[in-house]
Design a protein around this motif. Structure first.
Motif, mmCIF file in Angstrom:
data_model
loop_
_atom_site.group_PDB
_atom_site.id
_atom_site.type_symbol
_atom_site.label_atom_id
_atom_site.label_comp_id
_atom_site.label_asym_id
_atom_site.label_seq_id
_atom_site.Cartn_x
_atom_site.Cartn_y
_atom_site.Cartn_z
ATOM 1 N N ARG A 5 70.497 11.335 6.101
ATOM 2 C CA ARG A 5 69.611 12.231 6.844
ATOM 3 C C ARG A 5 69.763 13.678 6.381
ATOM 4 O O ARG A 5 68.784 14.363 6.145
ATOM 5 N N SER A 6 70.974 14.133 6.200
ATOM 6 C CA SER A 6 71.148 15.535 5.821
ATOM 7 C C SER A 6 71.009 15.755 4.313
ATOM 8 O O SER A 6 70.340 16.683 3.883
ATOM 9 N N GLU A 16 66.124 8.471 6.961
ATOM 10 C CA GLU A 16 67.045 8.212 8.064
ATOM 11 C C GLU A 16 68.350 7.589 7.588
ATOM 12 O O GLU A 16 69.435 7.988 7.996
ATOM 13 N N SER A 30 67.379 13.951 2.717
ATOM 14 C CA SER A 30 66.187 14.600 3.258
ATOM 15 C C SER A 30 65.978 15.970 2.622
ATOM 16 O O SER A 30 64.859 16.325 2.248
ATOM 17 N N SER A 31 67.041 16.729 2.464
ATOM 18 C CA SER A 31 66.892 18.050 1.851
ATOM 19 C C SER A 31 66.651 17.934 0.343
ATOM 20 O O SER A 31 65.914 18.716 -0.242
ATOM 21 N N GLU A 85 61.799 12.911 5.073
ATOM 22 C CA GLU A 85 62.778 12.443 6.051
ATOM 23 C C GLU A 85 63.307 11.072 5.642
ATOM 24 O O GLU A 85 62.547 10.115 5.507
#
Length: 68
Positions: free
Chosen positions: A20-21, A32, A24-25, A30
């Motif tokens: 997620r972190s 999960e 996603s970046s 996004e």
């Protein structure tokens, strides 16, 4: 798993919540999690990894979580 006729679906996040972190970046979308799934029956977990594999569930957990 005491009942050998019981069938369970095991789902693991291979990234331990980091998708997620980080992804996603990195990807800009996004994400999960990245999932691994297996079916537990007759005291074993069956899953696909370059062919169908079979292992006791505790060995699958050790393989997935200590090899990452």
């Amino acid at each position: 798993m005491s009942n050998p006729e019981l069938v369970e679906l095991a789902v693991y996040d291979l990234t331990h919540g980091m998708a997620r972190s980080y992804l996603s970046s990195l990807l800009g979308i996004e994400v999960e999690a990245i999932y691994h799934t297996g079916v537990r029956v007759y005291g074993y977990e069956f899953f696909y990894s370059d062919g169908i594999k079979q292992m006791p569930p505790n060995e699958v957990c050790r393989l997935l979580f200590f090899s990452m």
